[in-house]
Scaffold this motif. Structure first.
Motif, PDB file in Angstrom:
ATOM      1  N   TYR A 169      55.565  43.312  70.899  1.00 54.20           N
ATOM      2  CA  TYR A 169      54.558  44.274  70.466  1.00 54.20           C
ATOM      3  C   TYR A 169      54.663  45.599  71.212  1.00 54.20           C
ATOM      4  N   TYR A 170      55.579  45.706  72.179  1.00 54.10           N
ATOM      5  CA  TYR A 170      55.739  46.975  72.892  1.00 54.10           C
ATOM      6  C   TYR A 170      56.385  48.012  71.981  1.00 54.10           C
ATOM      7  N   GLY A 171      55.976  49.285  72.174  1.00 59.09           N
ATOM      8  CA  GLY A 171      56.428  50.361  71.311  1.00 59.09           C
ATOM      9  C   GLY A 171      57.926  50.486  71.208  1.00 59.09           C
ATOM     10  N   VAL A 230      54.957  54.324  63.730  1.00 62.82           N
ATOM     11  CA  VAL A 230      53.819  53.515  64.177  1.00 62.82           C
ATOM     12  C   VAL A 230      53.807  52.214  63.385  1.00 62.82           C
ATOM     13  N   ILE A 231      53.805  51.094  64.095  1.00 60.40           N
ATOM     14  CA  ILE A 231      53.747  49.779  63.447  1.00 60.40           C
ATOM     15  C   ILE A 231      52.544  49.025  64.010  1.00 60.40           C
ATOM     16  N   ASN A 232      51.674  48.586  63.111  1.00 61.00           N
ATOM     17  CA  ASN A 232      50.401  47.985  63.498  1.00 61.00           C
ATOM     18  C   ASN A 232      50.412  46.470  63.320  1.00 61.00           C
ATOM     19  N   ASP A 233      49.979  45.786  64.353  1.00 57.03           N
ATOM     20  CA  ASP A 233      49.799  44.332  64.356  1.00 57.03           C
ATOM     21  C   ASP A 233      51.092  43.551  64.091  1.00 57.03           C
ATOM     22  N   PRO A 234      52.149  43.784  64.883  1.00 57.05           N
ATOM     23  CA  PRO A 234      53.341  42.930  64.772  1.00 57.05           C
ATOM     24  C   PRO A 234      53.013  41.534  65.300  1.00 57.05           C
ATOM     25  N   TYR A 268      47.914  44.666  68.374  1.00 57.31           N
ATOM     26  CA  TYR A 268      48.508  45.838  69.014  1.00 57.31           C
ATOM     27  C   TYR A 268      49.062  46.821  67.985  1.00 57.31           C
ATOM     28  N   GLN A 269      49.150  48.066  68.431  1.00 55.68           N
ATOM     29  CA  GLN A 269      49.814  49.119  67.674  1.00 55.68           C
ATOM     30  C   GLN A 269      50.979  49.641  68.511  1.00 55.68           C
TER      31      GLN A 269
END
Length: 705
Positions: free
Chosen positions: A563-565, A554-558, A534-535
């Protein structure tokens, strides 16, 4: 003819031929020497004497507040000509060579005096013309070396040859490294400002005559340049070093907490389009993050729910819905297809369009877009193209990725059932974080869309030679009516309890407007089913009532469960926005008295006193320290925080404990120290105790937390 006469004839004939050959050689020598002499002498000179380029010093790159982000400092390679004019006399050389060896050993501390003496004596016997003495010598050290025995016999008289090489340094180390960039022979594609503005920064090379000596080595004929190089112009960037430090430290901390692959933070000034900070970090293994790729301008991916702003803007501007129109959330079966679009928390209920936006319902926006534009999808995509979402922004730095925004006429991959409803909530397209921020910044800027800029001025010798302002991409992206409704909807995301960003981003001291975003990322050609990746995003602006800054996280692949914004990127947005708001009294407005704190001065970072006084005065707090000194340190006492003056003294180690990186580097640089930095935040440890005696060039390490 008898045998004797025959032999004599042959001898005379051979002798005659030898004489003729010798005569021909003499004639040829005369021709080469006197008739063609000028030609061959010129050719010899061209092979042994040559004009070489002398590198110009690159121009400096400055931050918006005047801090030095990149500069060139001269370094020298020291060599020695053992047959130089001033030391051809053996007595002169051997009477002082041991003294020179002792001085070199004491100064450089890399060899003993005995070793230096042996090297110099052997080189003399071998008649060396280009003996290496030392590499990477500073100009200050060169001035000292020139006073040593033998080397003080005039220019080149003692044989010292100093070859200048310019070294590029970044005083703030990794801060804004990818944005500042680099441009050298080993890099195929120049990066950042260094690459984009190379024609200004690099300057013009000079010329110097060099002579080839034995061994094929080229040495300067003398120290005077035939044509002096023209130093490069200075670049004034839009980067704010404090915001950059804040963005990087907040992003890096959150990436470690979430064990994510990479992340981006961009901060832009709303009215001017000037980019104040760009942070890009990638996981390089074992929880270590470094700037390896500029995701901000080249990281094309599905934007996810942050794109819903564009979808609602089209609907509102075409007057197809209003904010109080009713729509069902939870799930949406796509007509003509088995696909069912569901919300992240599928709760079936009928809500207003405004509430659907605030809660980030995928089902609601997919249904609205499909029902109103399904018969004519080009009407929807034309809006996106009018807002320039399908083309590059034309950034001042290289590397911008080309956006991908589909339309039904030119894209073969357009699916008549699925593409339109999936575009509604940010799929089936590729946009960079900076592209999304540009759209949100347009709403904050009352509908005026401007292209982000990274450089605002070029100067030569302190005089402006070129100035830049943000190009206007669209004077008005939507009507005033639509603009007002969108602003209220974005404010509701944060302020209303049902908003997706309320629990994490809301701050009672000031208002934030924005939108959360969560997108499942496709794994190259394997699609979305290969693995769940997820992003997470949050994009918006603040203060909402009078926007000054817009920002995207923007944080990619937690990988640590969330993983929600809102949960992943929201804390970074809130932390950065809070710090910026706290440091800028012009944004305060009417802060509620019960939230402004008490009258005892809260602890502030040690550093420049003027900035702290400005903040205290804005809150009506009386300072507890004398205001005579420019710098201060904090003292924790039972009566509260008291501030102590900190006046730097020449030759004495300053006290930088408690300071931010900018103030600490300024004081240490003025003290002539070389600094090694570890960590981020404020200084908690300095390797040389405050008050100790120091000399120029001493190395000091500071640790920040």
């Amino acid at each position: 003819m008898n045998i004797r006469a025959n032999i004599l004839l042959r001898v005379y004939l051979a002798f005659g031929l030898i004489v003729l050959f010798a005569f021909a050689v003499l004639l040829k020598l005369g021709d080469v020497q006197f008739i063609q002499g000028a030609k061959w002498r010129a050719m010899a000179d061209s092979l042994s004497v040559k004009e070489f380029d002398i590198e110009a010093a690159k121009g400096n790159i400055y931050s918006n507040d005047g801090s030095l982000l990149a500069t060139s400092i001269p370094e020298y390679e020291l060599r020695m000509d053992m047959l130089a004019g001033g030391i051809q006399d053996k007595e002169v050389f051997y009477s002082k060579v041991d003294s020179l060896a002792m001085k070199l050993a004491q100064f450089f501390k890399d060899k003993s005096a005995k070793d230096y003496s042996r090297i110099l004596r052997n080189a003399r016997e071998e008649k060396a013309r280009y003996l290496l003495i030392k590499r990477k010598v500073s100009y200050q050290d060169l001035k000292v070396v020139r006073t040593f025995p033998l080397y003080n016999i005039g220019k080149r008289g003692g044989g010292l040859i100093a070859i200048q090489q310019n070294k590029r340094i970044h005083p703030f180390k990794s801060l804004a490294f990818r944005t500042i960039g680099y441009n050298n022979e080993n890099v195929k594609n120049p990066v950042g400002l260094e690459g984009a503005f190379g024609e200004y920064i690099n300057g013009e090379s000079g010329k110097q005559l060099m002579q080839r000596i034995s061994g094929g080595v080229w040495v300067p004929i003398d120290n005077e340049l035939e044509i002096a190089p023209k130093d490069g112009a200075d670049i004034i960037s839009t980067i704010d070093i404090n915001m950059q430090d804040l963005a990087q430290s907040a992003l890096e901390q959150r990436l470690k907490e979430t064990n994510a692959h990479h992340g981006v933070v961009i901060i832009m000034e709303v009215a001017t389009g000037e980019v104040r900070a760009v942070a890009n970090f990638t996981d390089v293994g074992e929880g270590v993050y470094k700037e390896q790729f500029n995701y901000a301008i080249a990281g094309n991916q599905d934007p996810g729910s942050t794109f819903k702003l564009a979808s609602y803007m089209a609907l509102l501007d075409d007057k197809l819905v209003d904010t109080n129109s009713m729509i069902q959330t939870g799930y949406y079966p796509v007509p003509g297809n088995r696909k069912v679009i569901t919300d992240s928390h599928p709760k079936v209920e009928t809500v207003t369009v405004k509430s659907a936006f605030e809660s980030s319902s995928n089902a609601a926006i997919a249904k609205l877009i499909n029902e109103h534009y399904g018969a004519n999808p080009k009407r929807f995509t034309d809006h996106l193209y009018d807002w320039h979402l399908n083309v590059k922004t034309g950034l001042q730095i290289p590397g911008e990725a080309k956006p991908v925004v589909k339309n039904p006429e030119t894209f073969r991959s357009w699916n008549k059932y699925l593409t339109l409803p999936q575009m509604a909530y940010g799929y089936e397209m590729m946009l960079t974080p900076l592209k999304m921020l540009t759209l949100y910044n347009a709403i904050a800027n009352n509908g005026k869309m401007v292209a982000p800029i990274f450089v605002k001025e070029i100067r030569r010798l302190g005089n402006p030679i070129k100035q830049f302002t943000a190009p206007v991409l669209n004077d008005k992206v939507c009507s005033e009516e639509t603009l007002g409704k969108l602003k209220k909807m974005m404010e509701g995301v944060v302020e209303n309890k049902g908003g997706s960003g309320h629990n994490v981003v809301y701050n009672p001291l000031y208002r934030i407007a924005g939108k959360t975003g969560t997108a499942q990322v496709a794994d190259d050609n394997l699609g979305y089913k290969a693995k769940k990746q997820y992003q997470s995003s949050f994009v918006g602006y603040f203060p909402a009532d009078k926007p000054k800054y817009s920002m995207i996280v923007v944080i990619n692949d937690p990988k640590n469960g969330e993983y929600y914004g809102a949960a992943v990127s929201g804390p970074v947005f809130r932390k950065v926005a809070d710090r910026i708001f706290a440091s800028d009294p012009t944004m305060y407005g009417n802060v509620p008295q019960n939230l402004a704190g008490n009258t005892v001065a809260p602890e502030a970072k040690a550093g420049h006193s003027r900035a702290t006084r400005k903040v205290y005065n804005a809150f009506g707090i009386k300072t507890l320290y004398a205001a005579k000194s420019d710098y201060f340190n904090t003292l924790d006492t039972t009566n509260g925080i008291i501030y102590q003056e900190n006046t730097p003294v020449k030759g004495v180690m300053p006290n930088v404990n408690g300071m931010g990186l900018k103030d600490a580097m300024y004081l240490l640089g003025n003290a002539g120290l070389k600094t090694r930095v570890k960590g981020s935040g404020k200084v908690v440890l300095q390797s040389i105790q405050a008050g100790s005696s120091i000399g120029k060039g001493t190395l000091v390490q500071i640790e920040l937390q």
